[in-house]
Design an enzyme around this catalytic site. Structure first.
Site, PDB file in Angstrom:
ATOM      1  N   SER A 182       0.806  -1.224   0.000  1.00  9.80           N
ATOM      2  CA  SER A 182       0.000   0.000   0.000  1.00  9.80           C
ATOM      3  C   SER A 182       0.838   1.272   0.000  1.00  9.80           C
ATOM      4  O   SER A 182       0.422   2.288  -0.572  1.00  9.80           O
ATOM      5  CB  SER A 182      -0.985   0.005   1.173  1.00  9.80           C
ATOM      6  OG  SER A 182      -0.353  -0.400   2.360  1.00  9.80           O
ATOM      7  N   HIS A 196       1.747   5.166   4.271  1.00  2.13           N
ATOM      8  CA  HIS A 196       0.840   5.717   3.263  1.00  2.13           C
ATOM      9  C   HIS A 196       1.193   7.170   2.953  1.00  2.13           C
ATOM     10  O   HIS A 196       1.250   7.577   1.783  1.00  2.13           O
ATOM     11  CB  HIS A 196      -0.606   5.644   3.767  1.00  2.13           C
ATOM     12  CG  HIS A 196      -1.153   4.261   3.798  1.00  2.13           C
ATOM     13  ND1 HIS A 196      -2.472   3.988   4.108  1.00  2.13           N
ATOM     14  CD2 HIS A 196      -0.570   3.055   3.575  1.00  2.13           C
ATOM     15  CE1 HIS A 196      -2.673   2.682   4.059  1.00  2.13           C
ATOM     16  NE2 HIS A 196      -1.526   2.098   3.742  1.00  2.13           N
TER      17      HIS A 196
END
Length: 267
Positions: free
Chosen positions: A167, A225
């Protein structure tokens, strides 16, 4: 690592362009034969091959790596090695290699499927913008950079928990596309009737991860992230000009070395 990734990508692109011309007509002939050859209906294997062939080279490379590592998690004898080298944790005895290897690591099938869906949705756009070779360099660099930001956040907060998943790198891809095409319309897969611009989606994601990092949420690795998103925004705004467009000296040196070695071999 990032310098090596971009340097290797520049050389890869040079070799790819050099070898593409002689095979152009062979590929065109193969495509023509496929079109005139009778096709079988309901052939599942052919449908899978068609789906695979429609993926870009970068998508196939990243997808294959993620599936391979996912299969390794299913082997009981590999479990200790997987936790040591395929999860990132600043308190682990292995620090450097997991920064890259954890980017391709998913223990849950749903986790991998969700990440791969987002990657397939956005990587075609970034490959068309950057090319396959530059995309691979950006993706690999994003994995290491986002993990490094995660390390810094964990050291600062004292929360040493293992992380894994693509991610962080995928956030780089998403942020790069949304920064380059902020007016593009996006929709949620389960709620296609609601659309929003890519620019607004990126702002919402950054706000969510910033809140998660500030409030100590542990559902996701919010620091990774954010690191990935900021790297993606920086690269398409400044990094492409500063790094990729200045690769000519390296490519020229590689060309001269290659030509010199070829000349010696021919003599």
């Amino acid at each position: 690592f990032t310098g090596s990734a971009f340097g290797s990508a520049a050389i890869w692109q040079y070799e790819s362009l050099k070898s593409r011309a002689p095979t152009y007509f062979e590929e065109a002939r193969a495509d023509w034969l496929d079109k005139i050859r009778p096709q079988k209906r309901g052939d599942f294997r052919k449908q899978v091959n068609s789906w695979w062939n429609n993926l870009t080279e970068g998508q196939r490379t990243v997808t294959a790596a993620n599936v391979f590592v996912f299969c390794l998690w299913r082997l009981p004898g590999m479990r200790r090695i997987m936790f040591t080298y395929f999860t990132s944790d600043p308190s682990s005895r292995a620090l450097c290699s997991p920064m890259l290897l954890s980017t391709f690591s998913h223990f849950s099938l749903f986790h991998m499927a969700a990440n791969m869906y987002v990657l397939w949705s956005f990587s075609s756009s970034i490959v068309s913008l950057l090319g396959c070779e530059q995309f691979i360099a950006v993706y690999l660099s994003a994995g290491v950079i986002s993990t490094f930001v995660s390390y810094v956040a964990k050291m600062a907060t004292g929360r040493f928990e293992p992380s894994l998943g693509a991610s962080g790198a995928i956030m780089t891809v998403l942020a790069a596309v949304c920064t380059k095409m902020p007016e593009a319309k996006l929709a949620i897969i389960f709620l296609p009737m609601f659309t929003f611009t890519a620019g607004n989606a990126l702002k919402a994601i950054i706000a969510f991860d910033t809140a998660g990092l500030a409030l100590g949420w542990r559902l996701f690795d919010h620091a990774a992230h954010l690191g990935g998103a900021l790297f993606g925004m920086w690269y398409v705004t400044y990094g492409h000009e500063l790094i990729w467009k200045n690769r000519e000296p390296l490519v020229k040196a590689w060309h001269e070395m290659r030509t010199k070695n070829t000349g010696k071999g021919g003599g």
